[in-house]
Design a protein around this motif. Structure first.
Motif, PDB file in Angstrom:
ATOM      1  N   LEU A  88     -70.281 -15.615 -58.575  1.00 54.70           N
ATOM      2  CA  LEU A  88     -70.331 -16.609 -57.502  1.00 54.70           C
ATOM      3  C   LEU A  88     -69.359 -17.769 -57.704  1.00 54.70           C
ATOM      4  CD1 LEU A  88     -74.068 -16.768 -56.432  1.00 54.70           C
ATOM      5  CD2 LEU A  88     -72.095 -15.926 -55.146  1.00 54.70           C
ATOM      6  N   ALA A  89     -69.029 -18.084 -58.938  1.00 54.02           N
ATOM      7  CA  ALA A  89     -68.053 -19.161 -59.178  1.00 54.02           C
ATOM      8  C   ALA A  89     -66.698 -18.818 -58.554  1.00 54.02           C
ATOM      9  CB  ALA A  89     -67.903 -19.418 -60.668  1.00 54.02           C
ATOM     10  N   ALA A  90     -66.405 -17.529 -58.435  1.00 52.94           N
ATOM     11  CA  ALA A  90     -65.129 -17.100 -57.840  1.00 52.94           C
ATOM     12  C   ALA A  90     -65.085 -17.341 -56.340  1.00 52.94           C
ATOM     13  CB  ALA A  90     -64.892 -15.620 -58.139  1.00 52.94           C
ATOM     14  N   ALA A  91     -66.231 -17.570 -55.720  1.00 51.02           N
ATOM     15  CA  ALA A  91     -66.273 -17.781 -54.269  1.00 51.02           C
ATOM     16  C   ALA A  91     -65.457 -19.003 -53.857  1.00 51.02           C
ATOM     17  CB  ALA A  91     -67.717 -17.913 -53.786  1.00 51.02           C
ATOM     18  N   THR A  92     -65.280 -19.968 -54.746  1.00 56.42           N
ATOM     19  CA  THR A  92     -64.477 -21.151 -54.400  1.00 56.42           C
ATOM     20  C   THR A  92     -62.991 -20.818 -54.290  1.00 56.42           C
ATOM     21  OG1 THR A  92     -64.273 -21.790 -56.722  1.00 56.42           O
ATOM     22  CG2 THR A  92     -66.106 -22.749 -55.472  1.00 56.42           C
ATOM     23  N   LEU A  93     -62.571 -19.722 -54.896  1.00 54.84           N
ATOM     24  CA  LEU A  93     -61.162 -19.315 -54.821  1.00 54.84           C
ATOM     25  C   LEU A  93     -60.846 -18.544 -53.546  1.00 54.84           C
ATOM     26  CD1 LEU A  93     -60.702 -17.963 -58.465  1.00 54.84           C
ATOM     27  CD2 LEU A  93     -60.095 -20.223 -57.581  1.00 54.84           C
ATOM     28  N   VAL A  94     -61.829 -17.828 -53.027  1.00 57.42           N
ATOM     29  CA  VAL A  94     -61.601 -16.923 -51.896  1.00 57.42           C
ATOM     30  C   VAL A  94     -61.011 -17.623 -50.673  1.00 57.42           C
ATOM     31  CG1 VAL A  94     -62.712 -15.312 -50.282  1.00 57.42           C
ATOM     32  CG2 VAL A  94     -63.262 -15.221 -52.720  1.00 57.42           C
ATOM     33  N   PRO A  95     -61.529 -18.794 -50.248  1.00 59.03           N
ATOM     34  CA  PRO A  95     -60.917 -19.429 -49.068  1.00 59.03           C
ATOM     35  C   PRO A  95     -59.422 -19.708 -49.252  1.00 59.03           C
ATOM     36  CG  PRO A  95     -63.036 -20.434 -49.529  1.00 59.03           C
ATOM     37  CD  PRO A  95     -62.731 -19.525 -50.686  1.00 59.03           C
ATOM     38  N   TRP A  96     -59.047 -20.199 -50.415  1.00 62.43           N
ATOM     39  CA  TRP A  96     -57.627 -20.493 -50.644  1.00 62.43           C
ATOM     40  C   TRP A  96     -56.789 -19.229 -50.672  1.00 62.43           C
ATOM     41  CZ3 TRP A  96     -56.351 -25.057 -49.466  1.00 62.43           C
ATOM     42  CH2 TRP A  96     -57.230 -26.115 -49.674  1.00 62.43           C
ATOM     43  N   LEU A  97     -57.309 -18.184 -51.276  1.00 59.45           N
ATOM     44  CA  LEU A  97     -56.551 -16.932 -51.349  1.00 59.45           C
ATOM     45  C   LEU A  97     -56.437 -16.264 -49.980  1.00 59.45           C
ATOM     46  CD1 LEU A  97     -58.001 -15.573 -54.706  1.00 59.45           C
ATOM     47  CD2 LEU A  97     -55.746 -16.609 -54.325  1.00 59.45           C
ATOM     48  N   VAL A 150     -58.326 -22.363 -59.937  1.00 61.13           N
ATOM     49  CA  VAL A 150     -58.423 -23.060 -58.655  1.00 61.13           C
ATOM     50  C   VAL A 150     -57.054 -23.573 -58.236  1.00 61.13           C
ATOM     51  CG1 VAL A 150     -59.409 -25.053 -57.459  1.00 61.13           C
ATOM     52  CG2 VAL A 150     -60.847 -23.656 -58.953  1.00 61.13           C
ATOM     53  N   TYR A 151     -56.314 -24.148 -59.178  1.00 57.06           N
ATOM     54  CA  TYR A 151     -54.991 -24.667 -58.839  1.00 57.06           C
ATOM     55  C   TYR A 151     -54.001 -23.547 -58.538  1.00 57.06           C
ATOM     56  CZ  TYR A 151     -56.735 -29.231 -60.022  1.00 57.06           C
ATOM     57  OH  TYR A 151     -57.467 -30.382 -60.040  1.00 57.06           O
ATOM     58  N   CYS A 152     -54.160 -22.403 -59.195  1.00 57.70           N
ATOM     59  CA  CYS A 152     -53.303 -21.256 -58.865  1.00 57.70           C
ATOM     60  C   CYS A 152     -53.602 -20.768 -57.446  1.00 57.70           C
ATOM     61  CB  CYS A 152     -53.489 -20.129 -59.876  1.00 57.70           C
ATOM     62  SG  CYS A 152     -52.681 -20.450 -61.442  1.00 57.70           S
ATOM     63  N   ALA A 153     -54.881 -20.739 -57.071  1.00 60.12           N
ATOM     64  CA  ALA A 153     -55.242 -20.343 -55.702  1.00 60.12           C
ATOM     65  C   ALA A 153     -54.693 -21.353 -54.701  1.00 60.12           C
ATOM     66  CB  ALA A 153     -56.766 -20.228 -55.568  1.00 60.12           C
ATOM     67  N   LEU A 154     -54.784 -22.638 -55.029  1.00 58.66           N
ATOM     68  CA  LEU A 154     -54.201 -23.669 -54.170  1.00 58.66           C
ATOM     69  C   LEU A 154     -52.684 -23.508 -54.092  1.00 58.66           C
ATOM     70  CD1 LEU A 154     -56.276 -26.771 -55.314  1.00 58.66           C
ATOM     71  CD2 LEU A 154     -56.184 -25.861 -53.008  1.00 58.66           C
ATOM     72  N   ALA A 155     -52.060 -23.215 -55.236  1.00 62.68           N
ATOM     73  CA  ALA A 155     -50.607 -23.030 -55.249  1.00 62.68           C
ATOM     74  C   ALA A 155     -50.215 -21.827 -54.404  1.00 62.68           C
ATOM     75  CB  ALA A 155     -50.114 -22.858 -56.688  1.00 62.68           C
ATOM     76  N   PHE A 156     -51.009 -20.763 -54.468  1.00 59.85           N
ATOM     77  CA  PHE A 156     -50.741 -19.582 -53.645  1.00 59.85           C
ATOM     78  C   PHE A 156     -50.791 -19.952 -52.167  1.00 59.85           C
ATOM     79  CE2 PHE A 156     -52.566 -15.946 -51.279  1.00 59.85           C
ATOM     80  CZ  PHE A 156     -51.513 -15.059 -51.409  1.00 59.85           C
ATOM     81  N   SER A 157     -51.813 -20.693 -51.770  1.00 57.03           N
ATOM     82  CA  SER A 157     -51.950 -21.106 -50.384  1.00 57.03           C
ATOM     83  C   SER A 157     -50.802 -22.039 -49.988  1.00 57.03           C
ATOM     84  CB  SER A 157     -53.290 -21.808 -50.192  1.00 57.03           C
ATOM     85  OG  SER A 157     -53.685 -21.790 -48.863  1.00 57.03           O
ATOM     86  N   PHE A 158     -50.459 -22.980 -50.860  1.00 63.64           N
ATOM     87  CA  PHE A 158     -49.342 -23.888 -50.590  1.00 63.64           C
ATOM     88  C   PHE A 158     -48.034 -23.115 -50.491  1.00 63.64           C
ATOM     89  CE2 PHE A 158     -45.847 -26.509 -52.217  1.00 63.64           C
ATOM     90  CZ  PHE A 158     -45.844 -27.517 -51.251  1.00 63.64           C
TER      91      PHE A 158
END
Length: 183
Positions: A24-33, A77-85
């Motif tokens: 479930l902790a990974a769920a915070t990454l899914v929106p950004w990815l 989290v920052y890698c997922a944000l970087a991917f989205s950015f």
């Protein structure tokens, strides 16, 4: 785009159902990815047009800039944000290049993406509204309601507001015989 937006909104249930509660902790990454994926898919649409008219070098320059933007390594989290950015940088670069190559303004290009973006927003609104109700049901049933309801919303948006596109998509998908049943 609507599928990515829906996955972003339903990230908790998707992770729970597909991977289990231990993830479930990974769920915070899914929106950004998923939002990053929507941006990359939209940019790819524009990149193919740029490549088709012989602007391969410029297309690669845009890809290089977006790859550098992704190189940030500050945790998941920052890698997922970087991917989205990076998807946003790539999308904006391809948007600018497409505008120059096709000699159309940004609004024209946005109008090509508008059906997907508006359907994506409607799907997100539906799922967020469903989550807001805070119904005491299992994640499996909640995911079922999210996916089935989002499908109805998606079909409804395309059928009502973008009917020509809707029927062309049906025809191109090979489901042309279904058209008579959907009228």
């Amino acid at each position: 785009i609507p599928i990515c937006f829906g996955m972003a909104a339903a990230s908790h249930e998707i992770v729970y159902v597909l991977l289990g509660s231990q993830w479930l902790a990974a769920a915070t990454l899914v929106p950004w990815l998923t939002i990053g994926s929507a941006l990359f898919m939209s940019a790819h649409f524009l990149a193919v047009m740029n490549e088709a008219v012989g602007r391969l070098g410029a297309k690669f320059a845009v890809q290089t800039v977006s790859a550098i933007a992704t190189a940030v390594r500050l945790g998941l989290v920052y890698c997922a944000l970087a991917f989205s950015f990076s998807g946003a940088v790539y999308m904006l670069g391809q948007l600018h290049l497409s505008s120059k190559v096709l000699q159309v303004n940004y609004l024209t290009i946005f109008s090509w993406l508008f059906p997907g973006v508006s359907a994506g927003c409607a799907v997100t609104f539906y799922i967020e509204g469903l989550l807001y109700l805070n119904m005491p049901i299992s994640p499996i049933w909640m995911l079922f309601l999210e996916v089935s309801g989002a499908g109805v919303v998606l079909i409804g948006i395309y059928r009502i507001f973008f009917s020509n596109l809707f029927y062309n998509l049906i025809r191109l998908s090979g489901l042309g015989g279904v058209k008579g049943q959907l009228v």
